[in-house]
Design a protein around this motif. Structure first.
Motif, PDB file in Angstrom:
ATOM      1  N   GLU A  32      39.705  27.075  27.649  1.00  0.00           N
ATOM      2  CA  GLU A  32      39.413  28.593  27.293  1.00  0.00           C
ATOM      3  C   GLU A  32      38.706  29.151  28.672  1.00  0.00           C
ATOM      4  OE1 GLU A  32      36.798  31.540  24.381  1.00  0.00           O
ATOM      5  OE2 GLU A  32      36.892  29.315  23.991  1.00  0.00           O
ATOM      6  N   ARG A  33      37.800  28.397  29.230  1.00  0.00           N
ATOM      7  CA  ARG A  33      37.064  28.816  30.426  1.00  0.00           C
ATOM      8  C   ARG A  33      38.012  29.010  31.599  1.00  0.00           C
ATOM      9  NH1 ARG A  33      33.970  24.550  33.020  1.00  0.00           N
ATOM     10  NH2 ARG A  33      36.004  23.965  33.810  1.00  0.00           N
ATOM     11  N   ASP A  34      38.911  27.861  31.678  1.00  0.00           N
ATOM     12  CA  ASP A  34      39.698  28.106  33.040  1.00  0.00           C
ATOM     13  C   ASP A  34      40.840  28.929  32.878  1.00  0.00           C
ATOM     14  OD1 ASP A  34      38.369  26.170  34.572  1.00  0.00           O
ATOM     15  OD2 ASP A  34      39.431  24.595  33.750  1.00  0.00           O
ATOM     16  N   GLN A  35      41.297  29.200  31.546  1.00  0.00           N
ATOM     17  CA  GLN A  35      42.433  30.097  31.183  1.00  0.00           C
ATOM     18  C   GLN A  35      42.032  31.546  31.772  1.00  0.00           C
ATOM     19  OE1 GLN A  35      43.315  29.507  26.977  1.00  0.00           O
ATOM     20  NE2 GLN A  35      45.303  29.260  27.599  1.00  0.00           N
ATOM     21  N   LYS A  36      40.777  31.933  31.661  1.00  0.00           N
ATOM     22  CA  LYS A  36      40.382  33.153  31.838  1.00  0.00           C
ATOM     23  C   LYS A  36      40.283  33.212  33.393  1.00  0.00           C
ATOM     24  CE  LYS A  36      37.531  33.646  27.894  1.00  0.00           C
ATOM     25  NZ  LYS A  36      36.091  33.926  27.417  1.00  0.00           N
ATOM     26  N   LEU A  37      39.865  31.930  33.983  1.00  0.00           N
ATOM     27  CA  LEU A  37      39.766  31.701  35.489  1.00  0.00           C
ATOM     28  C   LEU A  37      41.354  32.268  36.124  1.00  0.00           C
ATOM     29  CD1 LEU A  37      37.343  29.128  36.211  1.00  0.00           C
ATOM     30  CD2 LEU A  37      36.907  31.560  36.473  1.00  0.00           C
ATOM     31  N   LEU A  38      42.071  31.493  35.369  1.00  0.00           N
ATOM     32  CA  LEU A  38      43.590  31.520  35.859  1.00  0.00           C
ATOM     33  C   LEU A  38      44.200  33.141  35.792  1.00  0.00           C
ATOM     34  CD1 LEU A  38      46.250  30.549  36.729  1.00  0.00           C
ATOM     35  CD2 LEU A  38      46.735  30.054  34.532  1.00  0.00           C
ATOM     36  N   GLU A  39      43.864  33.631  34.768  1.00  0.00           N
ATOM     37  CA  GLU A  39      44.093  35.225  34.817  1.00  0.00           C
ATOM     38  C   GLU A  39      43.383  36.060  35.846  1.00  0.00           C
ATOM     39  OE1 GLU A  39      42.826  36.192  30.884  1.00  0.00           O
ATOM     40  OE2 GLU A  39      44.129  35.103  29.777  1.00  0.00           O
ATOM     41  N   GLN A  40      42.317  35.737  36.125  1.00  0.00           N
ATOM     42  CA  GLN A  40      41.609  36.230  37.337  1.00  0.00           C
ATOM     43  C   GLN A  40      42.262  36.268  38.613  1.00  0.00           C
ATOM     44  OE1 GLN A  40      37.924  34.704  38.922  1.00  0.00           O
ATOM     45  NE2 GLN A  40      36.891  36.738  38.307  1.00  0.00           N
ATOM     46  N   LYS A  41      42.596  34.607  38.664  1.00  0.00           N
ATOM     47  CA  LYS A  41      43.379  34.343  39.973  1.00  0.00           C
ATOM     48  C   LYS A  41      44.694  35.163  40.056  1.00  0.00           C
ATOM     49  CE  LYS A  41      40.678  31.022  41.504  1.00  0.00           C
ATOM     50  NZ  LYS A  41      40.014  31.157  42.736  1.00  0.00           N
ATOM     51  N   GLU A  42      45.517  35.245  38.961  1.00  0.00           N
ATOM     52  CA  GLU A  42      46.535  36.148  38.978  1.00  0.00           C
ATOM     53  C   GLU A  42      46.439  37.362  39.260  1.00  0.00           C
ATOM     54  OE1 GLU A  42      49.260  33.543  35.603  1.00  0.00           O
ATOM     55  OE2 GLU A  42      47.724  35.103  35.106  1.00  0.00           O
ATOM     56  N   ALA A  43      45.378  37.992  38.679  1.00  0.00           N
ATOM     57  CA  ALA A  43      45.028  39.488  39.075  1.00  0.00           C
ATOM     58  C   ALA A  43      44.659  39.655  40.506  1.00  0.00           C
ATOM     59  CB  ALA A  43      44.028  40.093  38.362  1.00  0.00           C
ATOM     60  N   LEU A  44      43.933  38.682  41.146  1.00  0.00           N
ATOM     61  CA  LEU A  44      43.683  39.038  42.479  1.00  0.00           C
ATOM     62  C   LEU A  44      44.769  38.721  43.515  1.00  0.00           C
ATOM     63  CD1 LEU A  44      40.409  36.890  42.580  1.00  0.00           C
ATOM     64  CD2 LEU A  44      40.520  39.067  42.563  1.00  0.00           C
ATOM     65  N   LEU A  45      45.661  37.851  43.194  1.00  0.00           N
ATOM     66  CA  LEU A  45      46.725  37.574  43.897  1.00  0.00           C
ATOM     67  C   LEU A  45      47.804  38.693  43.760  1.00  0.00           C
ATOM     68  CD1 LEU A  45      48.383  35.415  45.510  1.00  0.00           C
ATOM     69  CD2 LEU A  45      49.731  34.811  43.408  1.00  0.00           C
ATOM     70  N   ARG A  46      47.974  39.342  43.010  1.00  0.00           N
ATOM     71  CA  ARG A  46      48.499  40.718  42.897  1.00  0.00           C
ATOM     72  C   ARG A  46      48.240  41.685  43.855  1.00  0.00           C
ATOM     73  NH1 ARG A  46      48.883  39.330  37.182  1.00  0.00           N
ATOM     74  NH2 ARG A  46      47.289  40.749  36.784  1.00  0.00           N
ATOM     75  N   LYS A  47      46.965  41.653  43.982  1.00  0.00           N
ATOM     76  CA  LYS A  47      46.211  42.538  44.646  1.00  0.00           C
ATOM     77  C   LYS A  47      45.982  42.103  46.287  1.00  0.00           C
ATOM     78  CE  LYS A  47      42.965  44.214  41.134  1.00  0.00           C
ATOM     79  NZ  LYS A  47      41.603  44.386  40.785  1.00  0.00           N
ATOM     80  N   LYS A  48      46.568  40.585  46.246  1.00  0.00           N
ATOM     81  CA  LYS A  48      46.701  40.192  47.798  1.00  0.00           C
ATOM     82  C   LYS A  48      45.267  39.768  48.221  1.00  0.00           C
ATOM     83  CE  LYS A  48      51.081  41.935  49.043  1.00  0.00           C
ATOM     84  NZ  LYS A  48      51.895  42.771  50.244  1.00  0.00           N
ATOM     85  N   ALA A  49      44.239  39.493  47.362  1.00  0.00           N
ATOM     86  CA  ALA A  49      42.897  39.203  47.663  1.00  0.00           C
ATOM     87  C   ALA A  49      42.688  37.859  47.775  1.00  0.00           C
ATOM     88  CB  ALA A  49      42.050  39.792  46.548  1.00  0.00           C
ATOM     89  N   ILE A  50      43.583  36.842  47.633  1.00  0.00           N
ATOM     90  CA  ILE A  50      43.635  35.368  47.592  1.00  0.00           C
ATOM     91  C   ILE A  50      44.850  34.767  48.062  1.00  0.00           C
ATOM     92  CG2 ILE A  50      41.742  35.007  45.853  1.00  0.00           C
ATOM     93  CD1 ILE A  50      44.111  34.264  43.839  1.00  0.00           C
ATOM     94  N   PRO A  51      44.853  33.856  48.465  1.00  0.00           N
ATOM     95  CA  PRO A  51      46.351  33.198  48.929  1.00  0.00           C
ATOM     96  C   PRO A  51      46.767  32.511  47.973  1.00  0.00           C
ATOM     97  CG  PRO A  51      44.205  31.699  49.466  1.00  0.00           C
ATOM     98  CD  PRO A  51      43.668  33.217  49.230  1.00  0.00           C
ATOM     99  N   GLN A  52      48.234  32.256  47.945  1.00  0.00           N
ATOM    100  CA  GLN A  52      49.034  31.591  46.934  1.00  0.00           C
ATOM    101  C   GLN A  52      48.482  30.433  46.233  1.00  0.00           C
ATOM    102  OE1 GLN A  52      51.734  32.779  45.353  1.00  0.00           O
ATOM    103  NE2 GLN A  52      51.990  31.099  43.772  1.00  0.00           N
TER     104      GLN A  52
END
Length: 228
Positions: free
Chosen positions: A67-87
């Motif tokens: 449950e915790r890591d699913q939320k972190l995954l969603e956060q990473k997906e959002a950050l990648l869309r904003k190009k705030a993190i690398p692939q």
């Protein structure tokens, strides 16, 4: 459930004592086979009860991680869309999510294994307490545990492969950050060790995958043939 088994074990002890030879008054008298059998049976019952509790806790722990890591995954997906993190950051999060899901399968199957063993101990305790238990039903309980133990083998291999994949990608990212001065050498070395452990775990389990089935489980006829 554990209280019921403790009660059954207590009844078993009384039954053993009442059907066996009279209690020796000499404390230094040699131990008897029945006394050893009783102490071992009670010890096994307590052990299986404890293992069942730990297996249940492990299922809940893996669910919480998932449950915790699913939320972190969603956060990473959002950050990648904003190009705030690398692939690669998203790739690591996805691998962790995959590992969690495979771990949950293994944890649930491990609980099924010890639950079957625990149930078998409960039935044996009833037998020693004077309840007539059909040999067929007790055998089927044991067989359920044996088969479940083998059935979770492939899932354990898959889970260990997921752990190795996650560790490898995490190490790759750590090395990238270390070259930029953003991650310590100690952290890189730690992740190198984790990857080696994960890879070894996967390879060892994979090489032994077929061995569980090579163990000869006694058939019902084998059990029925045992002298009474």
């Amino acid at each position: 459930m554990m209280h019921a088994v403790r009660t059954s074990l207590a009844l078993a002890a009384i039954a053993f004592a009442s059907t066996g030879q009279s209690i020796a008054s000499d404390a230094n008298a040699p131990v008897t086979d029945r006394q050893i059998a009783l102490m071992m049976f009670v010890d096994y019952g307590r052990s299986y009860g404890y293992q069942t509790m730990l297996a249940s806790i492990q299922v809940d722990a893996v669910k919480a991680d998932l449950e915790r890591d699913q939320k972190l995954l969603e956060q990473k997906e959002a950050l990648l869309r904003k190009k705030a993190i690398p692939q690669i950051e998203l790739e690591i999060a996805k691998l962790k999510d995959s590992w969690n899901r495979k771990q949950l399968i293994v944890a649930e199957k491990s609980l099924a294994v010890v639950a079957a063993q625990y149930k078998a101990m409960t039935e044996m305790a009833k037998h020693f307490g004077g309840v007539q238990i059909p040999v067929k039903s007790l055998y089927e309980l044991f067989l359920r545990g044996w088969e479940a133990g083998c059935e979770k083998g492939p899932d354990e291999v898959e889970a260990m492969k997921a752990w190795a994949d996650y560790s490898k990608k995490s190490l790759e990212r750590a090395r990238q950050l270390n070259r930029r001065g953003n991650e310590s050498l100690a952290s890189v070395l730690s992740k190198e060790a984790q990857f080696k452990i994960a890879q070894s775990n996967y390879e060892q389990r994979q090489s032994r995958l077929d061995r569980c089935r090579s163990v000869l489980f006694p058939s019902f006829d084998d059990i029925a043939a045992v002298g009474r």
